[in-house]
Design a protein around this motif. Structure first.
Motif, PDB file in Angstrom:
ATOM      1  N   TYR A  35       0.808  -1.219   0.000  1.00 27.23           N
ATOM      2  CA  TYR A  35       0.000   0.000   0.000  1.00 27.23           C
ATOM      3  C   TYR A  35       0.845   1.274   0.000  1.00 27.23           C
ATOM      4  CZ  TYR A  35      -4.354  -2.545   0.977  1.00 27.23           C
ATOM      5  OH  TYR A  35      -5.448  -3.369   0.894  1.00 27.23           O
ATOM      6  N   GLY A  36       2.059   1.188   0.507  1.00 24.84           N
ATOM      7  CA  GLY A  36       2.844   2.400   0.675  1.00 24.84           C
ATOM      8  C   GLY A  36       2.285   3.297   1.761  1.00 24.84           C
ATOM      9  N   LEU A  37       1.576   2.673   2.719  1.00 23.05           N
ATOM     10  CA  LEU A  37       0.930   3.393   3.806  1.00 23.05           C
ATOM     11  C   LEU A  37       1.277   2.736   5.141  1.00 23.05           C
ATOM     12  CD1 LEU A  37      -2.666   3.821   2.312  1.00 23.05           C
ATOM     13  CD2 LEU A  37      -0.849   5.539   2.394  1.00 23.05           C
ATOM     14  N   PRO A  38       1.191   3.483   6.244  1.00 17.11           N
ATOM     15  CA  PRO A  38       1.428   2.870   7.554  1.00 17.11           C
ATOM     16  C   PRO A  38       0.320   1.906   7.942  1.00 17.11           C
ATOM     17  CG  PRO A  38       0.801   5.171   7.793  1.00 17.11           C
ATOM     18  CD  PRO A  38       0.984   4.942   6.333  1.00 17.11           C
ATOM     19  N   VAL A  39       0.643   0.980   8.813  1.00 23.35           N
ATOM     20  CA  VAL A  39      -0.300  -0.077   9.188  1.00 23.35           C
ATOM     21  C   VAL A  39      -1.472   0.453  10.012  1.00 23.35           C
ATOM     22  CG1 VAL A  39       0.815  -0.746  11.360  1.00 23.35           C
ATOM     23  CG2 VAL A  39      -0.346  -2.491   9.956  1.00 23.35           C
ATOM     24  N   THR A  40      -1.419   1.708  10.417  1.00 20.59           N
ATOM     25  CA  THR A  40      -2.564   2.305  11.110  1.00 20.59           C
ATOM     26  C   THR A  40      -3.806   2.320  10.221  1.00 20.59           C
ATOM     27  OG1 THR A  40      -1.726   4.474  10.414  1.00 20.59           O
ATOM     28  CG2 THR A  40      -1.182   3.735  12.652  1.00 20.59           C
ATOM     29  N   TYR A  41      -3.626   2.181   8.909  1.00 17.00           N
ATOM     30  CA  TYR A  41      -4.761   2.118   7.977  1.00 17.00           C
ATOM     31  C   TYR A  41      -5.293   0.687   7.802  1.00 17.00           C
ATOM     32  CZ  TYR A  41      -3.843   6.921   6.434  1.00 17.00           C
ATOM     33  OH  TYR A  41      -3.682   8.289   6.374  1.00 17.00           O
ATOM     34  N   TRP A  42      -4.722  -0.269   8.477  1.00 16.64           N
ATOM     35  CA  TRP A  42      -5.082  -1.674   8.279  1.00 16.64           C
ATOM     36  C   TRP A  42      -6.578  -1.924   8.432  1.00 16.64           C
ATOM     37  CZ3 TRP A  42      -2.609  -6.406   7.232  1.00 16.64           C
ATOM     38  CH2 TRP A  42      -3.337  -7.552   7.557  1.00 16.64           C
ATOM     39  N   ALA A  44      -9.224  -0.031   8.289  1.00 16.72           N
ATOM     40  CA  ALA A  44     -10.111   0.595   7.306  1.00 16.72           C
ATOM     41  C   ALA A  44     -10.052  -0.140   5.970  1.00 16.72           C
ATOM     42  CB  ALA A  44      -9.728   2.058   7.123  1.00 16.72           C
ATOM     43  N   PHE A  45      -8.855  -0.466   5.503  1.00 19.61           N
ATOM     44  CA  PHE A  45      -8.729  -1.131   4.211  1.00 19.61           C
ATOM     45  C   PHE A  45      -9.212  -2.579   4.281  1.00 19.61           C
ATOM     46  CE2 PHE A  45      -6.103   2.513   3.332  1.00 19.61           C
ATOM     47  CZ  PHE A  45      -6.274   2.725   1.975  1.00 19.61           C
ATOM     48  N   THR A  46      -9.032  -3.209   5.424  1.00 20.23           N
ATOM     49  CA  THR A  46      -9.482  -4.593   5.580  1.00 20.23           C
ATOM     50  C   THR A  46     -11.002  -4.670   5.660  1.00 20.23           C
ATOM     51  OG1 THR A  46      -7.422  -5.104   6.747  1.00 20.23           O
ATOM     52  CG2 THR A  46      -9.213  -6.689   6.955  1.00 20.23           C
ATOM     53  N   ALA A  47     -11.597  -3.758   6.401  1.00 21.70           N
ATOM     54  CA  ALA A  47     -13.057  -3.755   6.537  1.00 21.70           C
ATOM     55  C   ALA A  47     -13.733  -3.531   5.185  1.00 21.70           C
ATOM     56  CB  ALA A  47     -13.484  -2.685   7.534  1.00 21.70           C
ATOM     57  N   SER A  48     -13.164  -2.663   4.368  1.00 26.54           N
ATOM     58  CA  SER A  48     -13.754  -2.372   3.055  1.00 26.54           C
ATOM     59  C   SER A  48     -13.241  -3.308   1.965  1.00 26.54           C
ATOM     60  CB  SER A  48     -13.447  -0.929   2.656  1.00 26.54           C
ATOM     61  OG  SER A  48     -12.048  -0.731   2.523  1.00 26.54           O
ATOM     62  N   GLN A  49     -12.247  -4.145   2.319  1.00 26.02           N
ATOM     63  CA  GLN A  49     -11.593  -5.061   1.375  1.00 26.02           C
ATOM     64  C   GLN A  49     -11.151  -4.302   0.113  1.00 26.02           C
ATOM     65  OE1 GLN A  49     -12.958  -9.067   0.919  1.00 26.02           O
ATOM     66  NE2 GLN A  49     -14.257  -8.989   2.739  1.00 26.02           N
ATOM     67  N   ASN A  81      -7.220  -7.661   2.281  1.00 26.50           N
ATOM     68  CA  ASN A  81      -6.749  -6.325   1.902  1.00 26.50           C
ATOM     69  C   ASN A  81      -5.797  -6.421   0.700  1.00 26.50           C
ATOM     70  OD1 ASN A  81      -4.241  -7.001   3.418  1.00 26.50           O
ATOM     71  ND2 ASN A  81      -5.407  -6.403   5.239  1.00 26.50           N
ATOM     72  N   VAL A  82      -4.555  -6.826   0.912  1.00 27.08           N
ATOM     73  CA  VAL A  82      -3.573  -6.837  -0.176  1.00 27.08           C
ATOM     74  C   VAL A  82      -4.054  -7.639  -1.385  1.00 27.08           C
ATOM     75  CG1 VAL A  82      -1.265  -7.596  -0.847  1.00 27.08           C
ATOM     76  CG2 VAL A  82      -1.599  -6.446   1.355  1.00 27.08           C
ATOM     77  N   PHE A  83      -4.582  -8.852  -1.138  1.00 23.20           N
ATOM     78  CA  PHE A  83      -4.977  -9.747  -2.234  1.00 23.20           C
ATOM     79  C   PHE A  83      -6.499  -9.866  -2.371  1.00 23.20           C
ATOM     80  CE2 PHE A  83      -0.819 -11.394  -0.645  1.00 23.20           C
ATOM     81  CZ  PHE A  83      -0.059 -10.955  -1.719  1.00 23.20           C
ATOM     82  N   ALA A  84      -7.216  -8.898  -1.837  1.00 24.09           N
ATOM     83  CA  ALA A  84      -8.681  -8.932  -1.908  1.00 24.09           C
ATOM     84  C   ALA A  84      -9.140  -8.970  -3.364  1.00 24.09           C
ATOM     85  CB  ALA A  84      -9.271  -7.714  -1.213  1.00 24.09           C
ATOM     86  N   ALA A 339      -0.344  12.643   7.970  1.00 23.09           N
ATOM     87  CA  ALA A 339      -0.082  11.410   7.238  1.00 23.09           C
ATOM     88  C   ALA A 339      -0.940  10.259   7.720  1.00 23.09           C
ATOM     89  CB  ALA A 339       1.406  11.040   7.348  1.00 23.09           C
ATOM     90  N   LEU A 340      -1.259  10.250   9.006  1.00 24.16           N
ATOM     91  CA  LEU A 340      -2.047   9.160   9.586  1.00 24.16           C
ATOM     92  C   LEU A 340      -3.538   9.298   9.291  1.00 24.16           C
ATOM     93  CD1 LEU A 340      -0.278   8.835  13.064  1.00 24.16           C
ATOM     94  CD2 LEU A 340      -0.021   7.324  11.087  1.00 24.16           C
ATOM     95  N   SER A 341      -3.945  10.428   8.725  1.00 25.32           N
ATOM     96  CA  SER A 341      -5.374  10.644   8.514  1.00 25.32           C
ATOM     97  C   SER A 341      -5.744  11.010   7.077  1.00 25.32           C
ATOM     98  CB  SER A 341      -5.873  11.761   9.437  1.00 25.32           C
ATOM     99  OG  SER A 341      -5.211  12.982   9.175  1.00 25.32           O
ATOM    100  N   LYS A 342      -4.783  11.375   6.240  1.00 25.33           N
ATOM    101  CA  LYS A 342      -5.099  11.970   4.934  1.00 25.33           C
ATOM    102  C   LYS A 342      -5.760  11.005   3.934  1.00 25.33           C
ATOM    103  CE  LYS A 342      -1.961  12.790   1.839  1.00 25.33           C
ATOM    104  NZ  LYS A 342      -0.753  13.275   1.096  1.00 25.33           N
ATOM    105  N   PHE A 343      -5.617   9.682   4.156  1.00 22.83           N
ATOM    106  CA  PHE A 343      -6.159   8.738   3.179  1.00 22.83           C
ATOM    107  C   PHE A 343      -7.497   8.137   3.604  1.00 22.83           C
ATOM    108  CE2 PHE A 343      -1.597   8.849   2.360  1.00 22.83           C
ATOM    109  CZ  PHE A 343      -1.611   9.177   1.008  1.00 22.83           C
ATOM    110  N   TYR A 344      -8.083   8.647   4.687  1.00 21.40           N
ATOM    111  CA  TYR A 344      -9.448   8.248   5.032  1.00 21.40           C
ATOM    112  C   TYR A 344     -10.422   9.074   4.201  1.00 21.40           C
ATOM    113  CZ  TYR A 344      -7.620   5.791   9.116  1.00 21.40           C
ATOM    114  OH  TYR A 344      -6.958   4.926   9.932  1.00 21.40           O
ATOM    115  N   ARG A 345     -11.548   8.484   3.871  1.00 26.07           N
ATOM    116  CA  ARG A 345     -12.560   9.237   3.139  1.00 26.07           C
ATOM    117  C   ARG A 345     -13.949   8.679   3.465  1.00 26.07           C
ATOM    118  NH1 ARG A 345     -11.052   7.032  -2.937  1.00 26.07           N
ATOM    119  NH2 ARG A 345     -11.747   4.894  -2.627  1.00 26.07           N
TER     120      ARG A 345
END
Length: 345
Positions: A35-42, A44-49, A81-84, A339-345
């Protein structure tokens, strides 16, 4: 790792002088790699797959996929997430010791390449091979060993006065065994005449501590010292001359590099990652992020800030000496929070 060394020093191959993983654990390291993102986004990305931009663009470009892992891909939940959305990927590893599974995924890869070679179309492919023998300190019983060697690992024996050399040698032996598998893969690509037109990235999810600083840290997942977060990066890019990457690089830089070099992505990296192309002549980085099982680290040039889920934090140098008199600059704090919040939407 003589095979990796042999290829890394050929024309067209890049070698990173100081490459930092996005984590000191498998979960954080692999997540940041794709993802090129910190794992703090895990969560959110996992829940939305939602898969990484890199994987989405590869699918859009009609790549074939072959994902082979010696370790499970469902815990951590990389399947969500990665391979969803990917079909026909191997989520559960083969049976046996880690070295046996590593050998099996290499065999499976070579067999898949035979099938690829027999195809009449010219669709490109993406392969992911995730080896586990180094993580498990595992190798065949008759494999040559570095000596002295710890025959039976007993973590209860570890302590500040434990001699790390036999343990370290077991780790080195496992690394040399994985290098043997890498050699099979790379030599096969070269034999088929596919090496020059194939992009290759060889790296790791995290490092490993062997009480280097006398603070009784062993393994991984406990701090952000170079021993736990600095990993190899060896990369081949078609049409590029290669060479040493002298600046400090990060896992977050790999996805934008591949997107720009292979997929002609013109979108600015800051739209989807904290990284930048490894080939950019970039200014000095003031800070980087690396994650753990819970919490994350802010990596400054001379010290690390370990931030816990409670938002409490501690500051250490890179020999794990606590630094009570250092306060993180407000500008850096604000940049990290953005950086920890900019990719939430």
């Amino acid at each position: 790792m003589p095979n990796l060394y042999r290829y890394a020093n050929q024309p067209g191959w890049f070698r990173a002088r100081e490459h930092i993983s996005g984590g000191n654990s498998t979960k954080a390291g692999v997540f940041s790699l794709f993802y090129g993102l910190p794992v703090t986004y895990w969560d959110a990305f996992t829940a939305s797959q939602t898969p990484p931009v890199l994987m989405e663009r590869l699918e859009a470009a009609d790549y074939r996929f072959q994902v082979l892992s010696s370790a499970t891909l469902v815990s951590p939940a990389f399947d969500r997430n990665v391979f969803a959305g990917l079909k026909d990927i191997s989520l559960e590893p083969a049976q046996g010791e880690p070295w046996e599974r590593d050998q099996q995924i290499t065999d499976d890869w070579l067999a898949w390449m035979d099938k690829e070679e027999a195809r009449s179309d010219e669709r490109p492919f993406f392969g992911f091979l995730f080896y586990d023998a180094v993580h498990g300190y595992s190798h065949p019983p008759d494999f040559p060993r570095f000596m002295p060697y710890w025959e039976h690992i007993n973590h209860m024996s570890l302590g500040p006065d434990f001699d790390p050399e036999p343990y370290w040698n077991r780790y080195r032996t496992a690394a040399r065994y994985v290098d043997q598998q890498l050699g099979r893969v790379l030599d096969d690509l070269e034999r088929r005449g596919r090496l020059e037109d194939t992009a290759i990235v060889i790296t790791a999810d995290h490092g490993e501590s062997f009480n280097e600083h006398g603070k009784n840290y062993w393994g991984h997942g406990s701090n952000y010292t170079p021993e736990q977060i600095q990993v190899p990066l060896v990369m081949h890019l078609p049409g590029r001359s290669g060479g040493a990457l002298e600046r400090r690089t990060h896992h977050a830089d790999i996805a934008p590099t591949l997107l720009e070099e292979l997929l002609d992505c013109e979108s600015a990296p800051q739209h989807y990652t904290l990284g930048q192309s490894l080939l950019d002549v970039a200014p000095h980085r003031d800070w980087m992020l690396s994650g753990s099982y819970m919490g994350y680290g802010i990596l400054m040039p001379d010290y690390q800030v370990a931030v816990h889920p409670t938002r409490a934090f501690e500051v250490y140098d890179y020999r794990m000496n606590e630094l009570d008199d250092i306060k993180l600059e407000s500008q850096v704090s604000n940049e990290v929070l953005r950086a920890l919040s900019k990719f939430y939407r």
